[in-house]
Design a protein around this motif. Structure first.
Motif, PDB file in Angstrom:
ATOM      1  N   VAL A 121      45.673  33.949  35.599  1.00 31.52           N
ATOM      2  CA  VAL A 121      45.458  32.856  36.547  1.00 31.52           C
ATOM      3  C   VAL A 121      46.451  32.956  37.704  1.00 31.52           C
ATOM      4  CG1 VAL A 121      45.623  30.334  36.822  1.00 31.52           C
ATOM      5  CG2 VAL A 121      44.368  31.308  34.881  1.00 31.52           C
ATOM      6  N   ALA A 122      47.703  33.271  37.404  1.00 33.55           N
ATOM      7  CA  ALA A 122      48.719  33.407  38.449  1.00 33.55           C
ATOM      8  C   ALA A 122      48.388  34.545  39.419  1.00 33.55           C
ATOM      9  CB  ALA A 122      50.092  33.646  37.831  1.00 33.55           C
ATOM     10  N   ASN A 123      47.548  35.478  38.964  1.00 30.44           N
ATOM     11  CA  ASN A 123      47.136  36.599  39.805  1.00 30.44           C
ATOM     12  C   ASN A 123      45.724  36.435  40.345  1.00 30.44           C
ATOM     13  OD1 ASN A 123      49.139  39.082  39.899  1.00 30.44           O
ATOM     14  ND2 ASN A 123      49.458  37.963  37.994  1.00 30.44           N
ATOM     15  N   GLY A 124      45.219  35.194  40.346  1.00 36.13           N
ATOM     16  CA  GLY A 124      43.963  34.883  41.005  1.00 36.13           C
ATOM     17  C   GLY A 124      42.720  34.949  40.147  1.00 36.13           C
ATOM     18  N   TYR A 125      42.830  35.236  38.863  1.00 38.83           N
ATOM     19  CA  TYR A 125      41.641  35.302  38.010  1.00 38.83           C
ATOM     20  C   TYR A 125      41.292  33.902  37.540  1.00 38.83           C
ATOM     21  CZ  TYR A 125      38.423  36.567  34.307  1.00 38.83           C
ATOM     22  OH  TYR A 125      37.295  36.675  33.523  1.00 38.83           O
ATOM     23  N   SER A 126      40.007  33.542  37.608  1.00 38.81           N
ATOM     24  CA  SER A 126      39.605  32.185  37.232  1.00 38.81           C
ATOM     25  C   SER A 126      38.501  32.141  36.184  1.00 38.81           C
ATOM     26  CB  SER A 126      39.164  31.412  38.479  1.00 38.81           C
ATOM     27  OG  SER A 126      38.063  32.068  39.091  1.00 38.81           O
ATOM     28  N   GLY A 127      38.033  33.277  35.705  1.00 33.22           N
ATOM     29  CA  GLY A 127      36.958  33.281  34.721  1.00 33.22           C
ATOM     30  C   GLY A 127      37.459  33.185  33.298  1.00 33.22           C
ATOM     31  N   PRO A 128      36.523  33.231  32.354  1.00 34.11           N
ATOM     32  CA  PRO A 128      36.906  33.248  30.936  1.00 34.11           C
ATOM     33  C   PRO A 128      37.710  34.510  30.617  1.00 34.11           C
ATOM     34  CG  PRO A 128      34.531  32.879  31.196  1.00 34.11           C
ATOM     35  CD  PRO A 128      35.076  33.255  32.538  1.00 34.11           C
ATOM     36  N   MET A 129      38.723  34.370  29.787  1.00 36.62           N
ATOM     37  CA  MET A 129      39.575  35.520  29.466  1.00 36.62           C
ATOM     38  C   MET A 129      38.792  36.651  28.811  1.00 36.62           C
ATOM     39  SD  MET A 129      42.482  35.296  30.770  1.00 36.62           S
ATOM     40  CE  MET A 129      43.324  36.636  29.970  1.00 36.62           C
ATOM     41  N   ARG A 130      37.801  36.323  28.014  1.00 39.09           N
ATOM     42  CA  ARG A 130      36.985  37.373  27.373  1.00 39.09           C
ATOM     43  C   ARG A 130      36.321  38.285  28.402  1.00 39.09           C
ATOM     44  NH1 ARG A 130      35.914  36.963  21.967  1.00 39.09           N
ATOM     45  NH2 ARG A 130      36.311  34.942  20.998  1.00 39.09           N
ATOM     46  N   ASN A 131      36.147  37.781  29.617  1.00 38.00           N
ATOM     47  CA  ASN A 131      35.448  38.538  30.665  1.00 38.00           C
ATOM     48  C   ASN A 131      36.380  39.196  31.677  1.00 38.00           C
ATOM     49  OD1 ASN A 131      33.107  37.620  29.440  1.00 38.00           O
ATOM     50  ND2 ASN A 131      32.791  35.959  30.901  1.00 38.00           N
ATOM     51  N   THR A 172      40.825  44.724  36.575  1.00 36.44           N
ATOM     52  CA  THR A 172      41.692  43.628  37.005  1.00 36.44           C
ATOM     53  C   THR A 172      42.989  43.648  36.214  1.00 36.44           C
ATOM     54  OG1 THR A 172      39.783  42.280  37.631  1.00 36.44           O
ATOM     55  CG2 THR A 172      41.870  41.109  37.265  1.00 36.44           C
ATOM     56  N   ALA A 173      42.871  43.879  34.908  1.00 32.86           N
ATOM     57  CA  ALA A 173      44.071  43.990  34.069  1.00 32.86           C
ATOM     58  C   ALA A 173      44.943  45.141  34.563  1.00 32.86           C
ATOM     59  CB  ALA A 173      43.686  44.192  32.610  1.00 32.86           C
ATOM     60  N   ALA A 174      44.337  46.282  34.862  1.00 34.67           N
ATOM     61  CA  ALA A 174      45.104  47.442  35.342  1.00 34.67           C
ATOM     62  C   ALA A 174      45.813  47.119  36.656  1.00 34.67           C
ATOM     63  CB  ALA A 174      44.191  48.653  35.501  1.00 34.67           C
ATOM     64  N   ASP A 175      45.138  46.408  37.554  1.00 32.00           N
ATOM     65  CA  ASP A 175      45.765  46.009  38.820  1.00 32.00           C
ATOM     66  C   ASP A 175      46.962  45.079  38.580  1.00 32.00           C
ATOM     67  OD1 ASP A 175      43.905  47.475  40.254  1.00 32.00           O
ATOM     68  OD2 ASP A 175      42.672  45.732  40.784  1.00 32.00           O
ATOM     69  N   ILE A 176      46.809  44.133  37.647  1.00 40.68           N
ATOM     70  CA  ILE A 176      47.900  43.208  37.327  1.00 40.68           C
ATOM     71  C   ILE A 176      49.071  43.982  36.724  1.00 40.68           C
ATOM     72  CG2 ILE A 176      48.604  41.287  35.836  1.00 40.68           C
ATOM     73  CD1 ILE A 176      45.707  40.165  36.251  1.00 40.68           C
ATOM     74  N   TYR A 177      48.772  44.881  35.787  1.00 41.34           N
ATOM     75  CA  TYR A 177      49.844  45.694  35.198  1.00 41.34           C
ATOM     76  C   TYR A 177      50.579  46.480  36.281  1.00 41.34           C
ATOM     77  CZ  TYR A 177      48.694  45.013  30.248  1.00 41.34           C
ATOM     78  OH  TYR A 177      48.506  44.493  29.003  1.00 41.34           O
ATOM     79  N   TYR A 178      49.839  47.071  37.192  1.00 41.78           N
ATOM     80  CA  TYR A 178      50.468  47.878  38.234  1.00 41.78           C
ATOM     81  C   TYR A 178      51.408  47.033  39.099  1.00 41.78           C
ATOM     82  CZ  TYR A 178      51.162  51.020  42.132  1.00 41.78           C
ATOM     83  OH  TYR A 178      51.750  51.806  43.100  1.00 41.78           O
ATOM     84  N   ARG A 179      50.904  45.916  39.587  1.00 42.31           N
ATOM     85  CA  ARG A 179      51.694  45.061  40.479  1.00 42.31           C
ATOM     86  C   ARG A 179      52.844  44.363  39.763  1.00 42.31           C
ATOM     87  NH1 ARG A 179      47.016  43.260  41.882  1.00 42.31           N
ATOM     88  NH2 ARG A 179      47.238  41.310  40.772  1.00 42.31           N
TER      89      ARG A 179
END
Length: 180
Positions: free
Chosen positions: A38-48, A53-60
């Motif tokens: 959520v802090a990185n702009g994701y607003s959908g269900p976590m299962r989805n 997106t996870a890789a981008d968050i890990y990178y940043r």
């Protein structure tokens, strides 16, 4: 091995969706907690949460911001250890452990000057790390990984003793993070 390879390895280890009742992080997908997503702009269900997106968050958030990608550019094994630890224990502790070990390994300033232990990996820390590797070589990198793992293991023991719910995860943390 580059930082993208490290990210893929961590995503593979973390796996898919989890919402374990003993995990204070709550819902996670690919190892990314809902709070971080959520802090990185994701607003959908976590299962989805898309893997990309996870890789981008890990990178940043877990590679570039804490300086682990810069360490990995110098030595992949040490960079990966810092990155992997940061994913599991948060990005504040591993940089401090790294700086503490650099100071502990500098032979009272004979090999390179002490650095500030502020938890911020910047040019001074990277210069000290290069000097450490120049002096200690490949064996030094292995010792640094072992030293960082010792701090990580001690952290797991400390938080497990403070909260027995962590016993649900302690063996796996040691098996998959420290002993891996």
């Amino acid at each position: 091995m580059n930082i993208q390879d490290l990210i893929e390895e961590v995503i593979g280890r973390e796996g898919g969706y989890s919402n374990h009742p003993s995990d204070p992080g709550g819902e996670t997908m690919w190892g990314i907690t809902k709070r971080v997503a959520v802090a990185n702009g994701y607003s959908g269900p976590m299962r989805n949460l898309p893997r990309s997106t996870a890789a981008d968050i890990y990178y940043r958030e877990y590679a570039v911001k804490p300086g682990f990608a810069a360490v990995a550019a110098i030595n992949a094994a040490v960079g990966f250890e810092l990155f992997d630890s940061g994913v599991n224990v948060g990005v504040a502790r591993p940089p401090l452990w790294f700086q503490e070990w650099l100071n502990a390994f500098n032979m009272r300033g004979k090999h390179y000057a002490d650095i500030k232990e502020d938890g911020s990996i910047g040019p001074v820390t990277l210069t000290a790390f290069k000097a450490f590797l120049q002096r200690r070589g490949v064996a030094g990198a292995k010792v640094m990984v072992a030293a960082l793992n010792s701090d990580q293991a001690a952290h797991y023991k400390r938080i497990t003793r403070a909260n027995e719910k962590n016993e649900d995860f302690t063996y796996g943390w040691i098996a998959n993070r420290v002993a891996a």
